[in-house]
Design an enzyme around this catalytic site. Sequence first.
Site: not given
Ligand code: UD1
Length: 420
Positions: A22-23, A92, A116, A121-123, A125, A304, A396
Amino acid sequence: MDKFIIEGGKKLHGHVSVSGSKNAALALMPATLLASGKYHFKNVPVLRDLTTMGRLLSLMGVDVSQEGHSLSLNTFRVNKFEAPYEQVKKMRASVYVLGPLVARYGHAKVSLPGGCAWGPRPVNLHIEGVRKLGADVNVKGGYILARAKRLKAAKINFTVSSVGATGNVMMAAVLARGTTLINNAAMEPEIVALEHFLVKMGARIDGIGTSRLEIEGVDQLHPVDENLIPDRIEAATFLIAAALTGGTVTVENCKPVHLSAVMSKLEESGAFLQTGDSSITIRAPKSIRPVNVTTEIYPGFPTDVQAQWLTLMTIARGTSKITDSIYFDRFKHVPELIRLGADIMLEKNSATVKGVGKLAGAKVMSTDLRASACLVLAGLAAHGTTEVLRVYHLDRGYESIERKLHQLGARIRRVSGKEF
Ligand code: UD1
């Protein structure tokens, strides 16, 4: 809303085939925005999240069609560069369109995903990365608005290893002018799959599979076909289901190398494992030994699979500690497992789990994808009947989970919302 009714206590036996990841699909589908033309993906799971991504892309003018496990996308007529809130709030990963849109079309309007089920779950970065590549980025009215004539290479040091931010920034950098350096890049197999896909499309990426990527931007990419990697989280879920029920199961069409952290913990718990090129056979031990787990970035133990592991530990012969170092609040399954008789104490981002030998069936509620999976596993292991409500979360990310479990001998059936 459908629910599952599970008569627990049946050992799982037999063979089960893992679907495509999926991912990986969620990363590769938006990458098709980077070059006009026709793409064909094979081994694509039939999942609600992918339908959501397909809808989002079709709103932008992409022609999307899925037949069974084949997915075709034609990006020839992309004419909208927006991911509206209504789509992003459903999933997301929609934010993945930011990098490709701004790199290829020079502008993007992407809704901020919000929190979520289990916390923030910030973006940040993703946004900072695209900004570093020279885009003018503003956040207004809940939307990320990004513009750039042509992106320029930059040195990006991620403070946190993020799957999504690495994917997004990489998709932006492949068309930027110059050579971008990404430090602390994610190394998850789904990101490596994206790296290979982009290279196939004509991108120049050095350091594939490592945390240091050097990306030399090119002027143009071209469409290609791809076969998706297997879903390692689904594979891990079946392995743990076998351990929980005391069964013997062969998980087929998986990549054992992607599962080494989970396999070594299963071995520590007493399970006997045998791997083939693309299969893993697990034989459950008579009783499960307690094994501590801390989730880590790849190749560590995946967040996960934390909920599923915690569930296994509820029936272990002793006490274990499960810590989530990726998502501190990802424990919404704990109160539901306690309803099934589990003994769990939560403190900050750790759960202390005292094995109780046997769980007892009850009604429980799904809150998110992996939490739902763990409740199904708990139901399979519990005495009596378990009802798992709101299984739409499972749809999902797990293709036909009840059919696959049924094939392994589980007594599980779906009752559609209309029937109760
Ligand atoms: C992806 C996976 C999700 C998995 C996660 C961690 C997909 C669609 N989803 O989610 O299933 O649980 O990786 O392996 O592939 N963070 C920040 N700022 C950002 C982005 C992330 O601080 O801008 C932090 C998050 O809060 C978290 C860590 O980075 O603590 C890792 O998150 P991230 O690897 O980004 O997860 P996703 O890509 O959302």
